[in-house]
Design a protein around this motif. Structure first.
Motif, mmCIF file in Angstrom:
data_model
loop_
_atom_site.group_PDB
_atom_site.id
_atom_site.type_symbol
_atom_site.label_atom_id
_atom_site.label_comp_id
_atom_site.label_asym_id
_atom_site.label_seq_id
_atom_site.Cartn_x
_atom_site.Cartn_y
_atom_site.Cartn_z
ATOM 1 N N ALA A 86 0.830 -1.210 0.000
ATOM 2 C CA ALA A 86 0.000 0.000 0.000
ATOM 3 C C ALA A 86 0.863 1.258 0.000
ATOM 4 O O ALA A 86 0.545 2.251 -0.665
ATOM 5 N N LEU A 87 1.973 1.216 0.717
ATOM 6 C CA LEU A 87 2.888 2.366 0.752
ATOM 7 C C LEU A 87 3.546 2.577 -0.610
ATOM 8 O O LEU A 87 3.719 3.727 -1.050
ATOM 9 N N GLU A 88 3.904 1.488 -1.279
ATOM 10 C CA GLU A 88 4.481 1.603 -2.625
ATOM 11 C C GLU A 88 3.503 2.284 -3.574
ATOM 12 O O GLU A 88 3.897 3.123 -4.398
ATOM 13 N N LYS A 89 2.226 1.944 -3.451
ATOM 14 C CA LYS A 89 1.211 2.572 -4.308
ATOM 15 C C LYS A 89 1.065 4.063 -4.033
ATOM 16 O O LYS A 89 0.661 4.832 -4.903
ATOM 17 N N LYS A 90 1.411 4.469 -2.811
ATOM 18 C CA LYS A 90 1.364 5.892 -2.458
ATOM 19 C C LYS A 90 2.642 6.636 -2.873
ATOM 20 O O LYS A 90 2.763 7.836 -2.654
ATOM 21 N N GLY A 91 3.594 5.913 -3.450
ATOM 22 C CA GLY A 91 4.807 6.550 -3.934
ATOM 23 C C GLY A 91 5.982 6.495 -2.979
ATOM 24 O O GLY A 91 7.044 7.061 -3.262
ATOM 25 N N ILE A 92 5.823 5.808 -1.829
ATOM 26 C CA ILE A 92 6.949 5.637 -0.904
ATOM 27 C C ILE A 92 7.896 4.594 -1.486
ATOM 28 O O ILE A 92 7.466 3.526 -1.928
ATOM 29 N N GLN A 93 9.186 4.894 -1.494
ATOM 30 C CA GLN A 93 10.167 3.926 -1.957
ATOM 31 C C GLN A 93 10.427 2.916 -0.839
ATOM 32 O O GLN A 93 10.840 3.305 0.266
ATOM 33 N N VAL A 94 10.181 1.650 -1.119
ATOM 34 C CA VAL A 94 10.327 0.577 -0.131
ATOM 35 C C VAL A 94 11.379 -0.401 -0.629
ATOM 36 O O VAL A 94 11.258 -0.962 -1.720
ATOM 37 N N TYR A 95 12.439 -0.592 0.174
ATOM 38 C CA TYR A 95 13.531 -1.505 -0.186
ATOM 39 C C TYR A 95 13.879 -2.406 0.995
ATOM 40 O O TYR A 95 14.168 -1.883 2.064
ATOM 41 N N PRO A 96 13.826 -3.743 0.799
ATOM 42 C CA PRO A 96 13.483 -4.440 -0.436
ATOM 43 C C PRO A 96 11.997 -4.267 -0.765
ATOM 44 O O PRO A 96 11.188 -3.989 0.124
ATOM 45 N N ALA A 97 11.667 -4.454 -2.047
ATOM 46 C CA ALA A 97 10.285 -4.297 -2.490
ATOM 47 C C ALA A 97 9.385 -5.321 -1.805
ATOM 48 O O ALA A 97 9.823 -6.412 -1.432
ATOM 49 N N ALA A 98 8.111 -4.950 -1.653
ATOM 50 C CA ALA A 98 7.145 -5.838 -0.996
ATOM 51 C C ALA A 98 7.074 -7.193 -1.694
ATOM 52 O O ALA A 98 6.997 -8.241 -1.044
ATOM 53 N N LYS A 99 7.136 -7.193 -3.020
ATOM 54 C CA LYS A 99 7.064 -8.447 -3.774
ATOM 55 C C LYS A 99 8.230 -9.368 -3.415
ATOM 56 O O LYS A 99 8.058 -10.569 -3.205
ATOM 57 N N THR A 100 9.426 -8.804 -3.336
ATOM 58 C CA THR A 100 10.608 -9.583 -2.975
ATOM 59 C C THR A 100 10.472 -10.142 -1.567
ATOM 60 O O THR A 100 10.729 -11.320 -1.315
ATOM 61 N N LEU A 101 10.048 -9.284 -0.663
ATOM 62 C CA LEU A 101 9.943 -9.689 0.738
ATOM 63 C C LEU A 101 8.876 -10.767 0.926
ATOM 64 O O LEU A 101 9.054 -11.688 1.728
ATOM 65 N N ARG A 102 7.789 -10.691 0.178
ATOM 66 C CA ARG A 102 6.715 -11.690 0.304
ATOM 67 C C ARG A 102 7.234 -13.085 -0.037
ATOM 68 O O ARG A 102 6.880 -14.073 0.605
ATOM 69 N N THR A 103 8.086 -13.163 -1.044
ATOM 70 C CA THR A 103 8.665 -14.464 -1.416
ATOM 71 C C THR A 103 9.649 -14.952 -0.366
ATOM 72 O O THR A 103 9.630 -16.115 0.042
ATOM 73 N N ILE A 104 10.497 -14.048 0.114
ATOM 74 C CA ILE A 104 11.551 -14.447 1.051
ATOM 75 C C ILE A 104 10.996 -14.788 2.423
ATOM 76 O O ILE A 104 11.527 -15.670 3.112
ATOM 77 N N GLN A 105 9.912 -14.120 2.829
ATOM 78 C CA GLN A 105 9.311 -14.371 4.149
ATOM 79 C C GLN A 105 8.898 -15.823 4.336
ATOM 80 O O GLN A 105 8.907 -16.337 5.446
ATOM 81 N N ASN A 106 8.510 -16.478 3.241
ATOM 82 C CA ASN A 106 7.976 -17.837 3.312
ATOM 83 C C ASN A 106 8.999 -18.799 2.716
ATOM 84 O O ASN A 106 9.300 -18.737 1.526
ATOM 85 N N LYS A 107 9.563 -19.682 3.538
ATOM 86 C CA LYS A 107 10.634 -20.565 3.070
ATOM 87 C C LYS A 107 10.170 -21.505 1.962
ATOM 88 O O LYS A 107 10.965 -21.886 1.091
ATOM 89 N N ALA A 108 8.903 -21.899 1.980
ATOM 90 C CA ALA A 108 8.385 -22.754 0.908
ATOM 91 C C ALA A 108 8.354 -21.984 -0.418
ATOM 92 O O ALA A 108 8.796 -22.490 -1.461
ATOM 93 N N LYS A 109 7.857 -20.749 -0.389
ATOM 94 C CA LYS A 109 7.844 -19.919 -1.601
ATOM 95 C C LYS A 109 9.265 -19.614 -2.062
ATOM 96 O O LYS A 109 9.554 -19.565 -3.262
ATOM 97 N N GLN A 110 10.152 -19.401 -1.096
ATOM 98 C CA GLN A 110 11.547 -19.109 -1.417
ATOM 99 C C GLN A 110 12.179 -20.292 -2.160
ATOM 100 O O GLN A 110 12.867 -20.115 -3.169
ATOM 101 N N LYS A 111 11.928 -21.501 -1.670
ATOM 102 C CA LYS A 111 12.494 -22.690 -2.309
ATOM 103 C C LYS A 111 11.921 -22.889 -3.715
ATOM 104 O O LYS A 111 12.650 -23.241 -4.656
#
Length: 384
Positions: A86-111
């Protein structure tokens, strides 16, 4: 954008020791910082410009905090990703990106990400619940031994267990998880890759990690790793491939196994400063913490080579001690050449809690490792 001595605000989600060490560098550059953490005693509290008490997994808390800053970063993965999107949509620069973090947060998705991107990793099976594993073993779909990993919220050795018998499944939480083939390996290695917003990339030397067998925590980090040059090149190349696949901004610590056949398998990644890079404060031309700031602000990346060999020793709470912390024999280790302690500012110790680290630098890496052993034997993290 003028970051230095200006109204620019950098937000950091998480106020632990990694945040505190990031703040060494924002103070050096006079960059304004806002930090949010759930603990009123967070180590970062005293070093930032503004501190907010808040739950990192709470959508409203993260969103409202993020609205107040120009660039937002993390020092821990367990944050509310929906709020980051939601913050990215408001123009806030978020690093790492939410998409990247969503994958890394979950070890199954990461694998699965590694499989999809042809990145070598240990074979695994994904389970919606731990309770499904016993049935898979009974029907021949899974064989012992294997490594059980909670898909989410594992941290500092938690959420990981080697399962050798069915009895080892007892008392494990009934959560989404993976069962990973137990890989015979020579070494656990790591490479930290820095990537700036404009795509510049630099990597640090390969480090070797020695783990505490009981706590499953890194006990020593040795830089450079004591491995053949061809193995080091292979590890660095794979780390760069992982970084390119994620297209992250900031730091990405890539943890790997060196197998008995000298193959390299990716274990997992962390999109932030990492335990495997603490020695860079004293041993490298540019510390991992300064490099992370440079990368997320799109500033020129610094040199990543080492000035000198370095070994890092983790200081963790001694078994049998809980309460107000006492660092016993710290004066003894400070008398040793090349030894620098870093105390994180946590007032209460408990068994295996990370309370600090010690860096040992020496032109002779074997001597640095010997001193590190002496440091480990000398200093004790106990309670009053």
């Amino acid at each position: 954008m003028n970051y230095f001595s200006s109204n620019f605000k950098l937000g950091i989600l998480g106020g632990g020791q990694l945040g505190k060490m990031l703040l060494y560098n924002t103070r050096k550059f006079d960059i304004q910082t806002n930090v949010m953490d759930a603990s009123p005693e967070a180590p970062s509290k005293l070093a930032c410009n503004n501190f907010t008490l808040g739950d990192l997994m709470d959508y409203d808390a993260v969103f409202n905090f993020g609205k107040q800053v120009d660039v937002l970063t993390i020092e821990i993965e367990n944050v509310n990703v929906d709020a980051l999107e939601a913050l990215e949509k408001k123009g806030i620069q978020v690093y790492p990106a939410a998409k990247t973090l969503r994958t890394i947060q979950n070890k199954a998705k990461q694998k699965l990400f590694y499989v999809d991107n042809n990145i070598p990793t240990a074979p695994f099976t994904r389970f919606a619940y731990t309770s499904e594993i016993k049935e898979a073993i009974n029907h021949g779909g899974l064989t012992l031994p294997f490594v059980w990993k909670s898909a989410q919220f594992g941290y500092d050795g938690q959420g990981v267990k080697i399962v050798k018998t069915l009895d080892d499944l007892q008392n494990l939480p009934n959560v989404e998880c993976i069962a990973e083939t137990l890989v015979p390996f020579k070494n656990e290695l790591a490479v930290i890759v820095a990537r700036s917003a404009n795509g510049d990339v630099k990597s640090y030397p390969v480090v070797e990690m020695e783990f505490h067998p009981e706590a499953n925590q890194v006990e020593y980090v040795i830089c450079p790793a004591r491995i053949d040059d061809n193995v080091a090149k292979k590890a660095k190349d794979i780390a760069l491939k992982v970084s390119e696949a994620f297209n992250h901004v900031g730091l990405l610590a890539v943890e790997m196994f060196q197998t008995e056949n000298d193959d390299i398998l990716v274990n997992e990644v962390a999109p932030r400063p990492h335990n495997s890079g603490h020695q860079t404060i004293e041993a490298s031309y540019t510390s991992q913490f300064e490099q992370h700031i440079r990368a997320i602000l799109n500033l020129p990346l610094g040199r990543t080579d080492s000035k000198v060999g370095g070994v890092m020793v983790n200081l963790v709470g001694a078994e049998g001690f809980t309460g107000n912390v006492v660092y016993q024999n710290i004066e003894t280790i400070m008398q040793m050449d090349g030894v620098t302690p870093h105390i994180y500012g946590k007032k209460e110790t408990r068994p295996f809690r990370k309370m600090g680290h010690v860096t040992i630098v020496n032109e002779n890496l074997n001597e640095a490792r010997r001193v590190a052993e002496e440091v480990k034997k000398s200093i004790k993290v106990i309670s009053e």
